[in-house]
Motif scaffolding. Structure first.
Motif, PDB file in Angstrom:
ATOM      1  N   TRP A   1       0.784  -1.721  -0.392  1.00  0.00           N
ATOM      2  CA  TRP A   1       0.163   0.181  -0.252  1.00  0.00           C
ATOM      3  C   TRP A   1       1.010   1.514   0.265  1.00  0.00           C
ATOM      4  O   TRP A   1       1.626   1.805   1.111  1.00  0.00           O
ATOM      5  N   LEU A   2       0.980   2.043  -0.866  1.00  0.00           N
ATOM      6  CA  LEU A   2       1.272   3.476  -0.747  1.00  0.00           C
ATOM      7  C   LEU A   2       0.213   3.956  -0.592  1.00  0.00           C
ATOM      8  O   LEU A   2      -0.700   4.487  -0.876  1.00  0.00           O
ATOM      9  N   VAL A   3       0.905   5.107   0.305  1.00  0.00           N
ATOM     10  CA  VAL A   3      -0.171   6.243   1.188  1.00  0.00           C
ATOM     11  C   VAL A   3       1.078   7.313   0.999  1.00  0.00           C
ATOM     12  O   VAL A   3       1.956   7.542   1.722  1.00  0.00           O
ATOM     13  N   ASP A   4      -0.093   8.329   0.666  1.00  0.00           N
ATOM     14  CA  ASP A   4      -0.140   9.889   1.660  1.00  0.00           C
ATOM     15  C   ASP A   4      -0.729   9.773   2.073  1.00  0.00           C
ATOM     16  O   ASP A   4      -2.013  10.989   1.257  1.00  0.00           O
ATOM     17  N   PRO A   5      -0.348  10.145   3.478  1.00  0.00           N
ATOM     18  CA  PRO A   5      -1.808  10.533   3.943  1.00  0.00           C
ATOM     19  C   PRO A   5      -2.477  12.159   4.210  1.00  0.00           C
ATOM     20  O   PRO A   5      -3.565  12.300   3.938  1.00  0.00           O
ATOM     21  N   ILE A   6      -1.111  13.322   3.174  1.00  0.00           N
ATOM     22  CA  ILE A   6      -2.299  14.580   3.497  1.00  0.00           C
ATOM     23  C   ILE A   6      -0.780  15.055   1.959  1.00  0.00           C
ATOM     24  O   ILE A   6       0.289  15.142   2.336  1.00  0.00           O
ATOM     25  N   ASP A   7      -1.260  14.794   1.074  1.00  0.00           N
ATOM     26  CA  ASP A   7      -0.494  15.434  -0.004  1.00  0.00           C
ATOM     27  C   ASP A   7      -1.451  16.651  -0.291  1.00  0.00           C
ATOM     28  O   ASP A   7      -2.427  16.967  -0.525  1.00  0.00           O
ATOM     29  N   GLY A   8       0.544  17.615  -0.523  1.00  0.00           N
ATOM     30  CA  GLY A   8      -0.277  18.762  -0.280  1.00  0.00           C
ATOM     31  C   GLY A   8       0.548  19.643   1.276  1.00  0.00           C
ATOM     32  O   GLY A   8      -0.488  20.614   1.504  1.00  0.00           O
ATOM     33  N   THR A   9       1.160  19.397   2.067  1.00  0.00           N
ATOM     34  CA  THR A   9       1.159  19.700   3.244  1.00  0.00           C
ATOM     35  C   THR A   9       1.694  20.761   3.479  1.00  0.00           C
ATOM     36  O   THR A   9       1.083  21.226   4.369  1.00  0.00           O
ATOM     37  N   ALA A  10       2.260  21.547   2.553  1.00  0.00           N
ATOM     38  CA  ALA A  10       2.911  22.682   2.742  1.00  0.00           C
ATOM     39  C   ALA A  10       1.074  23.711   2.387  1.00  0.00           C
ATOM     40  O   ALA A  10       1.110  24.397   3.083  1.00  0.00           O
ATOM     41  N   ASN A  11       0.333  22.987   1.694  1.00  0.00           N
ATOM     42  CA  ASN A  11      -0.861  24.205   1.842  1.00  0.00           C
ATOM     43  C   ASN A  11      -1.467  23.627   2.719  1.00  0.00           C
ATOM     44  O   ASN A  11      -2.389  24.803   3.431  1.00  0.00           O
ATOM     45  N   TYR A  12      -1.893  22.803   3.647  1.00  0.00           N
ATOM     46  CA  TYR A  12      -2.292  22.626   4.611  1.00  0.00           C
ATOM     47  C   TYR A  12      -2.374  23.057   5.567  1.00  0.00           C
ATOM     48  O   TYR A  12      -2.621  23.576   6.747  1.00  0.00           O
ATOM     49  N   ALA A  13      -1.122  22.856   5.577  1.00  0.00           N
ATOM     50  CA  ALA A  13      -0.599  23.879   7.639  1.00  0.00           C
ATOM     51  C   ALA A  13      -0.292  24.946   6.948  1.00  0.00           C
ATOM     52  O   ALA A  13      -0.601  25.812   7.796  1.00  0.00           O
ATOM     53  N   ALA A  14      -0.790  26.230   5.290  1.00  0.00           N
ATOM     54  CA  ALA A  14      -0.906  26.861   5.946  1.00  0.00           C
ATOM     55  C   ALA A  14      -2.271  27.864   5.645  1.00  0.00           C
ATOM     56  O   ALA A  14      -2.613  28.236   5.670  1.00  0.00           O
ATOM     57  N   GLY A  15      -3.277  26.525   5.739  1.00  0.00           N
ATOM     58  CA  GLY A  15      -4.429  26.829   6.369  1.00  0.00           C
ATOM     59  C   GLY A  15      -5.013  26.744   4.734  1.00  0.00           C
ATOM     60  O   GLY A  15      -6.374  27.852   4.890  1.00  0.00           O
TER      61      GLY A  15
END
Length: 265
Positions: A85-99
């Motif tokens: 299983w290849l897993v990316d839990p949050i792709d776009g972490t920089a976006n997510y971290a910046a809200g």
């Protein structure tokens, strides 16, 4: 299994990812490598996804972005026959971290080097893309196939310029005016693949090709009739760690973009 994994992604999004979106504290975000952010939501989401996926397929292995950051040898499983299983839990972490959007949750199932199934969830819209080998690609249960009848001057796509070497960047800049619209990218591969599948754009050019960033989207695209190849024309393989990947809605567009943006190869 398509439904079970989709439900798992939605549960993790609802229970972990969305409650923390826009509410991360200073101690909730850190650098795992220079310029590479990770949040508590990434780590919590990957742990829950891994537990659920291993229950669904006993004997399989999870190779997740955060797990590999801590234990790089996990990538060796891509060269073995054990289901991965290849897993990316949050792709776009920089976006997510910046809200800000976009960000996505992505999973792909690989067996003996062959992609068997794929999922990309947009947590904000709750839009779920799924695919099984030989059965096509679906958006919330409805078959999708991108519309591609466009001349070169009307093509719209993205080039991830952040990691491009200077010579490659110059080549892209020199050819971009011959296409309709060339965007700088959204820092979220999951959205780039989704936008091709829904017809919002027709291509994307990536330099870094980490397997959890691309195995899910490549399978979704291929099952919908799209094309994903290295810049030398060889097919994308999750176990191949070379740089450079061009994906497009169809064969004609792949060659048009390849010849326009990378004319020296």
């Amino acid at each position: 299994m398509i439904e079970e994994v989709g439900a798992l992604l939605r549960t993790v999004a609802a229970d972990v990812i969305l409650p923390l979106f826009g509410h991360l504290g200073r101690d909730d975000v850190s650098e795992k490598a220079p310029g590479e952010l990770v949040t508590v939501a990434d780590r919590r989401a990957e742990l829950i996804l891994a537990e659920g996926l291993l229950r669904l397929l006993p004997g399989s292995v999870v190779v997740g972005e955060e797990g590999v950051a801590a234990e790089p040898a996990l990538l060796d499983h891509l060269h073995r026959t054990t289901p991965v299983w290849l897993v990316d839990p949050i792709d776009g972490t920089a976006n997510y971290a910046a809200g800000r959007e976009p960000f996505a949750v992505m999973v792909a199932l690989i067996e003996a080097g062959v992609s068997r199934a794929s999922w990309i969830l947009d947590p904000i819209s709750d839009r779920l893309l799924t695919a099984e080998a030989g059965r096509g690609t679906y958006l919330d249960g409805v078959a999708v196939r991108p519309a591609v009848d466009r001349p070169a001057t009307a093509l719209r796509g993205a080039v991830m310029t952040r990691f491009l070497p200077p010579a490659w960047r110059a080549s892209v800049e020199a050819g971009a005016h011959r296409l309709g619209t060339v965007l700088p990218g959204l820092h979220c591969a999951g959205r780039e693949y989704a936008d091709i599948l829904t017809g919002d754009q027709q291509f994307a050019f990536f330099w870094r090709t980490l397997p959890w960033d691309h195995a899910p989207g490549v399978m979704l695209l291929r099952e919908a009739g799209g094309v994903a190849r290295r810049l030398d024309g060889t097919p994308y393989d999750p176990a191949d760690d070379r740089f450079g990947l061009l994906v497009a809605a169809d064969e004609r567009i792949w060659h048009t973009v390849r010849e326009t943006l990378v004319p020296t190869l």
